[in-house]
Design an enzyme around this catalytic site. Structure first.
Site, PDB file in Angstrom:
ATOM      1  N   ASP A 221     -11.310   2.364   7.379  1.00  0.00           N
ATOM      2  CA  ASP A 221     -10.844   3.734   7.634  1.00  0.00           C
ATOM      3  C   ASP A 221     -11.262   4.592   6.432  1.00  0.00           C
ATOM      4  O   ASP A 221     -10.489   4.798   5.505  1.00  0.00           O
ATOM      5  CB  ASP A 221      -9.317   3.717   7.809  1.00  0.00           C
TER       6      ASP A 221
ATOM      7  N   LYS B 169      -9.727  11.897   7.524  1.00  0.00           N
ATOM      8  CA  LYS B 169      -9.844  10.552   8.096  1.00  0.00           C
ATOM      9  C   LYS B 169     -10.787  10.481   9.292  1.00  0.00           C
ATOM     10  O   LYS B 169     -11.274   9.398   9.613  1.00  0.00           O
ATOM     11  CB  LYS B 169      -8.452  10.080   8.568  1.00  0.00           C
TER      12      LYS B 169
ATOM     13  N   TYR C  14      -2.379  16.828   4.263  1.00  0.00           N
ATOM     14  CA  TYR C  14      -1.505  15.897   4.996  1.00  0.00           C
ATOM     15  C   TYR C  14      -0.083  16.406   5.216  1.00  0.00           C
ATOM     16  O   TYR C  14       0.636  15.876   6.059  1.00  0.00           O
ATOM     17  CB  TYR C  14      -1.508  14.515   4.336  1.00  0.00           C
TER      18      TYR C  14
ATOM     19  N   ARG D  49       4.825  10.509  -5.377  1.00  0.00           N
ATOM     20  CA  ARG D  49       6.269  10.769  -5.515  1.00  0.00           C
ATOM     21  C   ARG D  49       6.878   9.654  -6.365  1.00  0.00           C
ATOM     22  O   ARG D  49       7.559   8.768  -5.852  1.00  0.00           O
ATOM     23  CB  ARG D  49       6.948  10.765  -4.126  1.00  0.00           C
TER      24      ARG D  49
ATOM     25  N   GLU E 190      -5.907   2.769  -4.894  1.00  0.00           N
ATOM     26  CA  GLU E 190      -4.976   1.849  -5.549  1.00  0.00           C
ATOM     27  C   GLU E 190      -5.656   1.039  -6.650  1.00  0.00           C
ATOM     28  O   GLU E 190      -5.075   0.784  -7.700  1.00  0.00           O
ATOM     29  CB  GLU E 190      -4.409   0.862  -4.528  1.00  0.00           C
TER      30      GLU E 190
ATOM     31  N   ARG F  79      -9.964  11.514  -0.149  1.00  0.00           N
ATOM     32  CA  ARG F  79      -8.642  11.661  -0.793  1.00  0.00           C
ATOM     33  C   ARG F  79      -8.328  13.098  -1.206  1.00  0.00           C
ATOM     34  O   ARG F  79      -7.169  13.515  -1.151  1.00  0.00           O
ATOM     35  CB  ARG F  79      -8.559  10.754  -2.022  1.00  0.00           C
TER      36      ARG F  79
ATOM     37  N   THR G 124      -4.022   0.290   5.614  1.00  0.00           N
ATOM     38  CA  THR G 124      -4.649  -0.407   4.483  1.00  0.00           C
ATOM     39  C   THR G 124      -3.887  -1.680   4.155  1.00  0.00           C
ATOM     40  O   THR G 124      -2.663  -1.671   4.020  1.00  0.00           O
ATOM     41  CB  THR G 124      -4.666   0.514   3.246  1.00  0.00           C
TER      42      THR G 124
ATOM     43  N   GLU H 124      -8.890  -2.539   6.539  1.00  0.00           N
ATOM     44  CA  GLU H 124      -7.906  -2.673   7.623  1.00  0.00           C
ATOM     45  C   GLU H 124      -8.398  -3.685   8.653  1.00  0.00           C
ATOM     46  O   GLU H 124      -9.569  -4.065   8.658  1.00  0.00           O
ATOM     47  CB  GLU H 124      -7.687  -1.327   8.331  1.00  0.00           C
TER      48      GLU H 124
ATOM     49  N   THR I 134     -14.838   6.025  11.194  1.00  0.00           N
ATOM     50  CA  THR I 134     -14.062   4.786  11.090  1.00  0.00           C
ATOM     51  C   THR I 134     -15.003   3.678  11.545  1.00  0.00           C
ATOM     52  O   THR I 134     -15.470   3.701  12.685  1.00  0.00           O
ATOM     53  CB  THR I 134     -12.827   4.818  12.015  1.00  0.00           C
TER      54      THR I 134
ATOM     55  N   HIS J 136       0.847  -1.202   0.000  1.00  0.00           N
ATOM     56  CA  HIS J 136       0.000   0.000   0.000  1.00  0.00           C
ATOM     57  C   HIS J 136       0.882   1.251   0.000  1.00  0.00           C
ATOM     58  O   HIS J 136       0.664   2.179  -0.793  1.00  0.00           O
ATOM     59  CB  HIS J 136      -0.914  -0.017   1.235  1.00  0.00           C
TER      60      HIS J 136
HETATM   61 CA    CA Z   1      -5.721   4.080   7.169  1.00  0.00          CA
END
Ligand code: CA
Length: 459
Positions: free
Chosen positions: A249, A269, A260, A158, A390, A253, A376, A217, A273, A149
């Protein structure tokens, strides 16, 4: 490893609760996960703690009142109705005796409970009650323990430097928010927030999240804490664990990408949950332990506070995890949810003991009922990716040679109605299921963790 395989894991054990002998059940007599239920029996509505057996919940209060758990669970333990508080008072030996006693009371030849007047009241059909997690979540920490992940996501943001230099040295994590940990089945409101600018140097938007995602998760619940200033040695970490549940979770995005840096996840986030109600104990998981993930050649050996030979041999967990999606249109047409992915917890780069030992290594005190999310769970294959970020991405940094496309290119998932998804739409329901199988042992499961997306509230 404190949780041994013993007579309670014998695959030949059968229960007089007939539904527990169904090969497809998640809850055979070898499992007995903890759960809380809301009972509404006309006279009154009350909350009780129990264990799942087949399609029934065995309520512990009745067993205590009938003297069937004498010397194991005291009546005052049940006043709190919280499993983490009950377990915080039990030694490891007593935990083992408690499990053995429950297995014995429910096993086919035993008539102590079966023949007791209390049996009629103590067993309640799970379909007739509201199921709640068996623990009170005090604190919530979320890790990032899947290297697959971390590499996939890192590559999107990146491409030249997917894994930051700390990844293979520390189990990376952040402190989440306990107040918004919610039970399976509770709807999830689409969050509103600052959204990442669509062009470089532009201004952020503010409004309903457009890139809403789930994250597959597992949750680890702490059974015994540590004193502030006293780290938990990795070799003792297992003794502090109570059990595990499924965890989603939910992640915004477009909010995450903007907020972040530099301190990590925040509002992207903590709006919800979801956790599954059934807490599968570490004792029940004993047959499904496996070696820690083998580190690729050239990866550093963990530092001493994160390395234990026994943890390397048996610290992994072979738990198969599946994610399903159903849109409102699918449900309206009576269609089954479609499976999006299947992976395994054994692919995690860090073990649960390493996460727990690292969390307390600075002296941070963990407490009974604390929830540690694994991060994840993604595996090496495309079908084992644990979130839409993903799954709908076209890249594959693990291919040889790696396939890296710009991060914005996405292939939507096609649903049987003809609908397409890159991220979640209102009305979508995400369902996580998990189970353990191993030859020579009875299959056990975790039940379900589900939630439907509701439209945003405008502010
Ligand atoms: Ca998470």
């Amino acid at each position: 490893m404190p949780y041994k395989i013993d007579e309670t894991h014998d695959p030949k054990l059968r229960s007089w609760v007939e539904s527990a002998n169904d090969p497809a059940t998640d809850f055979p007599i070898q499992n007995l996960p903890m759960v809380r239920i809301i009972i509404d029996d006309e006279a009154e509505t009350y909350v009780a703690t129990g264990v799942a057996i087949g399609d029934q919940i065995l309520v512990l209060d009745f067993l205590v009142q009938a003297g069937l758990l004498e010397g194991l669970i005291q009546e005052e333990h049940l006043e709190s109705l919280l499993v983490d508080e009950i377990y915080a008072t039990l030694s490891l030996e007593d935990r083992g005796r408690f499990r053995s006693r429950l297995v014995s009371l429910l096993s086919e030849p035993n008539s102590e409970l079966r023949g007791h007047d209390v049996a009629e009241h103590a067993l309640i059909s799970a379909s007739e009650v509201v199921l709640l997690p068996a623990f009170d979540c005090h604190d919530y920490t979320d890790f990032y323990a899947s290297v697959y992940h971390a590499t996939n996501v890192g590559t999107m943001f990146r491409p030249d430097n997917p894994l930051l230099p700390n990844y293979k040295w520390i189990p990376v994590g952040y402190h989440g928010r306990a107040s918004s940990v919610i039970p399976s089945g509770m709807p999830v409101r689409r969050p509103v927030g600052q959204l990442s600018p669509t062009e470089e140097g532009g201004s952020p938007g503010f409004g309903p999240c457009k890139l809403l995602d789930y994250e597959l998760e597992m949750g680890l619940v702490i059974g015994r804490g540590n004193e502030l200033g006293h780290p938990i040695p990795i070799g003792e970490a297992e003794e502090h664990m109570l059990g595990m549940c499924l965890l989603n979770d939910w992640s915004a995005r477009d909010m995450q990408k903007w907020e972040y840096v530099p301190l990590g996840p925040f509002l992207a986030k903590n709006f919800a949950t979801t956790v599954s109600p059934f807490l599968v104990t570490m004792e029940a998981l004993a047959p499904f332990r496996c070696p820690a993930m083998e580190r690729p050649a050239g990866d550093p050996k963990p530092l001493p506070h994160l390395f234990d030979a026994h943890d390397q041999e048996r610290g992994g967990l072979d738990i198969t995890l599946e994610v399903f999606l159903s849109s409102k249109q699918m449900r309206d047409k009576g269609m089954e949810a479609v499976r999006l992915s299947r992976g395994s917890f054994k692919d995690m780069y860090w073990t649960v003991s390493q996460m727990l030992a690292h969390h307390s290594s600075n002296g941070c005190n963990l407490q009974p009922g604390d929830l540690l999310g694994s991060g994840t769970i993604s595996g090496p294959k495309r079908e084992s990716r644990g979130c839409l970020l993903e799954m709908t991405w076209d890249g594959d940094p693990f291919a040889n040679p790696p396939i890296i496309k710009p991060g914005t290119e996405r292939t939507p998932i096609k649903l049987p109605t003809g609908e397409e998804r890159k991220f979640l739409s209102d009305g979508d329901e995400v369902i996580i299921r998990g189970y353990c199988e191993r030859e020579g042992y009875r299959r056990i499961g975790f039940g379900e963790c589900r939630g439907v997306i509701e439209p945003a509230v405008s502010i």
